[in-house]
Design a protein around this motif. Structure first.
Motif, PDB file in Angstrom:
ATOM      1  N   PHE A  47       0.812  -1.217   0.000  1.00 46.41           N
ATOM      2  CA  PHE A  47       0.000   0.000   0.000  1.00 46.41           C
ATOM      3  C   PHE A  47       0.846   1.268   0.000  1.00 46.41           C
ATOM      4  O   PHE A  47       0.323   2.356  -0.166  1.00 46.41           O
ATOM      5  N   THR A  48       2.150   1.112   0.187  1.00 46.97           N
ATOM      6  CA  THR A  48       3.048   2.261   0.074  1.00 46.97           C
ATOM      7  C   THR A  48       3.582   2.385  -1.344  1.00 46.97           C
ATOM      8  O   THR A  48       3.671   3.478  -1.905  1.00 46.97           O
ATOM      9  N   LYS A  49       3.891   1.242  -1.971  1.00 47.41           N
ATOM     10  CA  LYS A  49       4.524   1.251  -3.290  1.00 47.41           C
ATOM     11  C   LYS A  49       3.527   1.250  -4.439  1.00 47.41           C
ATOM     12  O   LYS A  49       3.832   1.732  -5.529  1.00 47.41           O
ATOM     13  N   GLY A  50       2.339   0.684  -4.222  1.00 49.51           N
ATOM     14  CA  GLY A  50       1.393   0.587  -5.337  1.00 49.51           C
ATOM     15  C   GLY A  50      -0.047   0.753  -4.911  1.00 49.51           C
ATOM     16  O   GLY A  50      -0.929  -0.024  -5.317  1.00 49.51           O
ATOM     17  N   ALA A  51      -0.317   1.752  -4.090  1.00 49.21           N
ATOM     18  CA  ALA A  51      -1.662   1.944  -3.552  1.00 49.21           C
ATOM     19  C   ALA A  51      -2.693   2.193  -4.653  1.00 49.21           C
ATOM     20  O   ALA A  51      -3.773   1.605  -4.657  1.00 49.21           O
ATOM     21  N   MET A  52      -2.353   3.074  -5.609  1.00 52.69           N
ATOM     22  CA  MET A  52      -3.298   3.382  -6.671  1.00 52.69           C
ATOM     23  C   MET A  52      -3.586   2.158  -7.539  1.00 52.69           C
ATOM     24  O   MET A  52      -4.729   1.929  -7.952  1.00 52.69           O
ATOM     25  N   ALA A  53      -2.562   1.343  -7.805  1.00 47.03           N
ATOM     26  CA  ALA A  53      -2.756   0.131  -8.595  1.00 47.03           C
ATOM     27  C   ALA A  53      -3.695  -0.841  -7.885  1.00 47.03           C
ATOM     28  O   ALA A  53      -4.554  -1.475  -8.520  1.00 47.03           O
ATOM     29  N   ILE A  54      -3.562  -0.953  -6.558  1.00 43.73           N
ATOM     30  CA  ILE A  54      -4.436  -1.839  -5.790  1.00 43.73           C
ATOM     31  C   ILE A  54      -5.874  -1.329  -5.826  1.00 43.73           C
ATOM     32  O   ILE A  54      -6.827  -2.107  -5.998  1.00 43.73           O
ATOM     33  N   VAL A  55      -6.044  -0.022  -5.663  1.00 43.71           N
ATOM     34  CA  VAL A  55      -7.385   0.577  -5.701  1.00 43.71           C
ATOM     35  C   VAL A  55      -8.040   0.345  -7.062  1.00 43.71           C
ATOM     36  O   VAL A  55      -9.221  -0.036  -7.149  1.00 43.71           O
ATOM     37  N   ILE A  56      -7.277   0.560  -8.126  1.00 40.78           N
ATOM     38  CA  ILE A  56      -7.809   0.367  -9.477  1.00 40.78           C
ATOM     39  C   ILE A  56      -8.169  -1.093  -9.704  1.00 40.78           C
ATOM     40  O   ILE A  56      -9.238  -1.411 -10.253  1.00 40.78           O
ATOM     41  N   LEU A  57      -7.301  -2.006  -9.280  1.00 44.86           N
ATOM     42  CA  LEU A  57      -7.560  -3.439  -9.458  1.00 44.86           C
ATOM     43  C   LEU A  57      -8.829  -3.861  -8.731  1.00 44.86           C
ATOM     44  O   LEU A  57      -9.683  -4.558  -9.288  1.00 44.86           O
ATOM     45  N   ALA A  58      -8.972  -3.446  -7.467  1.00 48.33           N
ATOM     46  CA  ALA A  58     -10.156  -3.806  -6.689  1.00 48.33           C
ATOM     47  C   ALA A  58     -11.428  -3.230  -7.310  1.00 48.33           C
ATOM     48  O   ALA A  58     -12.476  -3.890  -7.350  1.00 48.33           O
ATOM     49  N   THR A  59     -11.342  -2.016  -7.832  1.00 51.92           N
ATOM     50  CA  THR A  59     -12.499  -1.375  -8.461  1.00 51.92           C
ATOM     51  C   THR A  59     -12.887  -2.089  -9.745  1.00 51.92           C
ATOM     52  O   THR A  59     -14.075  -2.327 -10.011  1.00 51.92           O
TER      53      THR A  59
END
Length: 310
Positions: A163-175
């Motif tokens: 969540f520090t290195k790829g927070a936006m990628a995780i949010v986009i993936l979950a969405t």
């Protein structure tokens, strides 16, 4: 035979004229109370300095001036663009691929039905449970699923702070995973409505599978694609719930979108007037994007009366 000239014109009783309005009145009242009134109140608050004291004072356009001088705005707008554009592009592409694969290539097979049902599961799971699943996957400790798996295979020796290195990628993936199913259902229904005779005629003429997809299926999906694109884009621009549960806009403001910023200003910092002004900017952006895509998809052509050629 009675003379038509003397026939009396039938007049519907007033009670019967009133019946349709009585049926829709409860729903109209609910829409007015829970949608129209809050919208009016939001517009009114945007021109006040309403805060935790709950003593609003009219300040004109000061909130909107503050928005355009807010040093957080460039990053937040960039986050909103990245989140909305990437989420829309990938979810739309995957919904299209899954629909064509299951409704054309695997039509009528049990595997296609099972595959579509599996994609429906993320959209029916309660949001809190769904977000908890993603937090477990990317837990930054050694107990996190991904860190544990990578450690077992010797890929990493220390846990990764995802969540520090790829927070936006995780949010986009979950969405994306939770929104693909809506487009998939609409596109699958549109593909299913294409007459089989068109496919048979194309194959008789020697058309390849690529030609069938490009010249028969995709043109048929033009209007469903327009609806999905507009509705999903508006949803992504105004989305904040998953982001709030996953990262709360962090780290720092790396995943803070405009909608989440409006929520934080209004409900966390109690700047209700400023939060309302930011939310109106979100509405304005959604409205402009809707008009843009309506023009892009040539919506005027859709609403024209059909022409029957002899």
């Amino acid at each position: 035979m009675e003379n038509p000239a003397v026939q009396q014109v039938y007049k519907k009783p007033f009670k019967k004229k009133l019946y349709p309005y009585l049926f829709i009145m409860p729903f109209s009242l609910l829409v007015f109370v829970f949608f129209i009134l809050p919208a009016i109140a939001t517009v009114g608050m945007a021109f006040t300095d309403l805060n935790a004291s709950m003593k609003p004072k009219f300040i004109g356009l000061s909130n909107f001036t503050r928005i355009f001088t807010d040093y957080n705005l460039p990053l937040i707008l960039w986050n909103t663009v990245i989140f909305a554009v990437i989420s829309l592009a990938i979810s739309l592409l995957f919904a299209l691929i899954i629909s064509i694969a299951t409704q054309y290539f695997l039509k009528g097979k049990v595997s296609a039905v099972i595959y579509r049902v599996l994609w429906l599961i993320p959209s029916v799971i309660p949001s809190v449970v769904y977000v908890t699943f993603w937090k477990f996957i990317f837990d930054p400790t050694e107990e996190g699923f991904l860190n544990n798996l990578m450690h077992r295979f010797g890929i990493v020796s220390e846990p990764v702070s995802w969540f520090t290195k790829g927070a936006m990628a995780i949010v986009i993936l979950a969405t994306i995973v939770s929104t693909i199913s809506g487009g998939m259902i609409l596109l699958s229904a549109a593909i299913n409505s294409i007459p089989e005779d068109l496919y048979k005629a194309a194959r008789v003429d020697g058309a390849s599978e690529k030609s069938v997809i490009m010249r028969i299926i995709l043109p048929t999906l033009r209007w469903p694609l327009m609806y999905i694109t507009i509705s999903d884009l508006i949803g992504f621009v105004s989305s904040y719930f998953f982001i709030m549960l996953l990262t709360n806009g962090g780290p720092m403001r790396d995943t803070t979108t405009l909608s989440l910023y409006a929520f934080q200003q209004a409900f966390n910092l109690k700047y209700y007037g400023y939060g309302a002004a930011v939310s109106l900017i979100v509405v304005a952006i959604s409205f402009v994007l809707t008009l843009l895509f309506i023009r892009l998809f040539d919506f005027d052509q859709l609403i024209k009366p059909s022409r029957i050629e002899d």
